[in-house]
Write a protein that holds these residues in place. Structure first.
Motif, mmCIF file in Angstrom:
data_model
loop_
_atom_site.group_PDB
_atom_site.id
_atom_site.type_symbol
_atom_site.label_atom_id
_atom_site.label_comp_id
_atom_site.label_asym_id
_atom_site.label_seq_id
_atom_site.Cartn_x
_atom_site.Cartn_y
_atom_site.Cartn_z
ATOM 1 N N TYR A 188 -1.077 -8.079 -4.841
ATOM 2 C CA TYR A 188 -0.994 -8.030 -6.296
ATOM 3 C C TYR A 188 0.466 -7.919 -6.703
ATOM 4 O O TYR A 188 1.310 -7.396 -5.974
ATOM 5 N N ARG A 189 0.757 -8.439 -7.906
ATOM 6 C CA ARG A 189 2.148 -8.586 -8.334
ATOM 7 C C ARG A 189 2.785 -7.306 -8.852
ATOM 8 O O ARG A 189 4.007 -7.182 -8.899
ATOM 9 N N GLY A 190 1.991 -6.339 -9.258
ATOM 10 C CA GLY A 190 2.533 -5.123 -9.844
ATOM 11 C C GLY A 190 2.767 -4.018 -8.836
ATOM 12 O O GLY A 190 2.642 -4.196 -7.618
ATOM 13 N N ASP A 191 3.080 -2.838 -9.401
ATOM 14 C CA ASP A 191 3.323 -1.659 -8.558
ATOM 15 C C ASP A 191 2.041 -0.902 -8.252
ATOM 16 O O ASP A 191 1.967 -0.172 -7.262
ATOM 17 N N ASN A 192 1.040 -1.057 -9.120
ATOM 18 C CA ASN A 192 -0.182 -0.265 -8.965
ATOM 19 C C ASN A 192 -1.420 -1.122 -9.228
ATOM 20 O O ASN A 192 -1.385 -2.076 -10.020
ATOM 21 N N LEU A 193 -2.499 -0.755 -8.576
ATOM 22 C CA LEU A 193 -3.780 -1.394 -8.839
ATOM 23 C C LEU A 193 -4.370 -0.823 -10.122
ATOM 24 O O LEU A 193 -4.265 0.384 -10.382
#
Length: 342
Positions: free
Chosen positions: A181-186
């Motif tokens: 996933y592209r972000g820091d968090n799910l």
């Protein structure tokens, strides 16, 4: 003017299919127009998830529920038009609705029931040049059957709760599941993240797909870390993408009718499904009113109310409600068919 229907239902999901059934029960001439190639609506997004909250029905998978909804919805043989999106909607001087589609077809109806849910849903696809060529092999945007991933190395792209759900459902039967996933968090609950760890799902944050490699099938995926810009290739047997959905909302704002809306999309109506346009009704998620129940069970009640309103709009002397099925003569022969089958 040819083929004027009593009611045209826009949308073939739970609300639209039950409206088709109930309108047939009320002896109306019915047409259903669905933008996708299959009936079932948003339930097709989760065919293997279990549905528990429909009254009187034990837990049922999304796919089985779709099959049952379609069987019921087609009981009285409505006309069904698939792969058509309504682009314009107007009222003629004769008080007949004229509906135009993206296929340059016109449909005519005395009343219309909008049952389009949250809009026409299309998955956001990978923005990679050759991605389309793998859609018939091992690039997926929906989970039709978990068995498709048995004993496979599966890469899932997406950080939403749906992507995490897919990972947790597939992990027990897959050889390996990798979630990128592209972000820091799910974007999901902590309990679901704990379940990922229990299922031995490997998660890579700040990571996105940059290339799909392989001849007729994807054999390798190139992944880029968007913080370090490092690239690595991994062998895979299947790629599953959940980047959200495009929703087409144009009909509500560009229909040609001045429909009163809430939040620029939802029909402002009442418990009878009535909008501010005579003969135009809403059912399901598209309809907003005080006391709205956002459950499939609520969509069924919306559908019946909208049909009853449409029936009395066409025929003011008609009964307010259809006779219940246990006493309705329209089911006499059909009941025999079901009893004899058993």
């Amino acid at each position: 003017m040819k083929d004027v229907y009593d009611v045209t239902i826009i949308g073939g999901g739970p609300a639209g299919l039950f409206a088709a059934f109930y309108a047939g029960l009320r002896e109306m001439k019915v047409k259903v127009i669905e933008a996708h190639s299959e009936l079932g609506g948003k339930v097709r997004v989760y065919p293997e998830k279990m549905i528990w909250d429909v009254g009187g029905m034990p837990p049922v998978s999304g796919l089985s529920f779709i099959e049952q909804m379609i069987e019921q919805g087609l009981t009285f043989n409505p006309t069904v038009e698939l792969d058509q999106t309504i682009t314009k909607m107007n009222k003629l001087d004769t008080d007949i609705f004229e509906l135009e589609t993206d296929k340059d077809k016109k449909h005519y109806s005395r009343t219309v029931i909008m049952a389009v849910g949250g809009g026409v849903i299309d998955p956001i696809k990978l923005d990679i040049d050759n991605a389309f060529s793998y859609e018939k092999s091992n690039l997926y945007y929906h989970v039709q059957s978990i068995k498709d991933f048995k004993d496979k190395r599966v890469l899932i792209s997406g950080g939403s709760s749906s992507a995490v759900d897919w990972a947790n459902e597939i992990a027990p039967i897959a050889q390996q599941v990798l979630l990128v996933y592209r972000g820091d968090n799910l974007k999901t609950h902590e309990s679901d993240i704990s379940k990922l760890k229990a299922n031995n799902v490997v998660s890579l944050e700040n990571t996105e797909i940059t290339a799909l490699l392989g001849d007729k099938e994807i054999e390798e995926v190139s992944l880029r870390n968007n913080k370090t810009n490092s690239i690595k290739n991994l062998p895979v047997d299947a790629v599953l993408v959940n980047h959200g959905y495009h929703r087409q909302h144009q009909l509500m704002t560009e229909s040609g009718l001045s429909i009163e809306l809430k939040d620029d999309y939802f029909i402002k109506g009442n418990v009878l499904g009535e909008s501010n346009i005579q003969g135009l009704y809403g059912a399901g998620d598209i309809l907003s009113h005080e006391g709205k129940l956002h459950l499939i069970a609520g969509a069924f009640q919306d559908a019946a109310n909208a049909v009853n309103s449409a029936k009395r709009h066409i025929e003011p002397s008609a009964e307010r409600f259809a006779m219940v099925s246990s006493h309705n003569k329209r089911f006499t022969e059909k009941n025999k068919e079901y009893l004899y089958k058993k």
